[in-house]
Design an enzyme around this catalytic site. Structure first.
Site, PDB file in Angstrom:
ATOM      1  N   GLY A 276       0.806  -1.220   0.000  1.00  0.00           N
ATOM      2  CA  GLY A 276       0.000   0.000   0.000  1.00  0.00           C
ATOM      3  C   GLY A 276       0.835   1.264   0.000  1.00  0.00           C
ATOM      4  N   CYS A 277       2.146   1.106  -0.044  1.00  0.00           N
ATOM      5  CA  CYS A 277       3.043   2.254  -0.105  1.00  0.00           C
ATOM      6  C   CYS A 277       3.651   2.329  -1.496  1.00  0.00           C
ATOM      7  CB  CYS A 277       4.169   2.118   0.918  1.00  0.00           C
ATOM      8  SG  CYS A 277       3.612   2.068   2.629  1.00  0.00           S
ATOM      9  N   VAL A 278       3.774   3.533  -2.020  1.00  0.00           N
ATOM     10  CA  VAL A 278       4.406   3.713  -3.317  1.00  0.00           C
ATOM     11  C   VAL A 278       5.889   3.378  -3.205  1.00  0.00           C
ATOM     12  CG1 VAL A 278       5.000   5.408  -5.085  1.00  0.00           C
ATOM     13  CG2 VAL A 278       2.726   5.412  -4.071  1.00  0.00           C
ATOM     14  N   SER A 279       6.514   3.814  -2.116  1.00  0.00           N
ATOM     15  CA  SER A 279       7.918   3.509  -1.861  1.00  0.00           C
ATOM     16  C   SER A 279       8.038   2.104  -1.283  1.00  0.00           C
ATOM     17  CB  SER A 279       8.491   4.509  -0.851  1.00  0.00           C
ATOM     18  OG  SER A 279       8.332   5.824  -1.307  1.00  0.00           O
TER      19      SER A 279
END
Length: 142
Positions: free
Chosen positions: A49-52
């Protein structure tokens, strides 16, 4: 109730005049964190759920109702490393039950993070909070 370390962070944030200074400070907090080893950057520790790229490694201390959460974390993005450091100040050393019931959104809003972060960063921060609170709930005694 937020940890003493988080209350100190709230006071530190009040010293800055604008968000550019606060962003720089969050990045400095992230730089001060030790990186995870390659063996810890595994799918089991990755936060979805994190772009990074984000990894959180939980460390539980104690047992029963007094069990406490600690964790280490890392990211490939400096601002996200800083957000991990902010979450560490909020949650580390807290009883599992307290971590699970903390209104993290309200606590982080005290820093202004609810309005200062991009939608993608906010989603990633929510995913990290959900992961830590889920770990606390799963490890808490029934």
């Amino acid at each position: 109730m937020a940890s003493e370390a988080f209350e100190d962070l709230v006071a530190e944030f009040e010293l800055f005049d604008d968000w550019e200074e606060r962003y720089r400070y969050v990045i400095e907090l992230g730089k001060a964190m030790p990186p995870l080893g390659e063996g810890e950057r595994v799918p089991a520790h990755k936060v979805e759920g994190c772009v990074s790229q984000v990894w959180l490694v939980p460390e539980l201390a104690g047992a029963g109702a007094d069990a406490r959460l600690d964790f280490r974390g890392d990211s490939d993005a400096m601002i996200v490393r800083g957000l991990i450091a902010v979450l560490h100040r909020l949650f580390a050393g807290q009883r599992l039950a307290d971590v699970a019931r903390t209104d993290a959104h309200a606590e982080l809003a005290r820093l202004g993070l609810d309005t200062a972060l991009s939608a993608q960063r906010s989603n990633g921060l929510r995913a990290m909070v959900a992961r830590l609170q889920g770990l606390a709930r799963a490890a808490a005694p029934a």
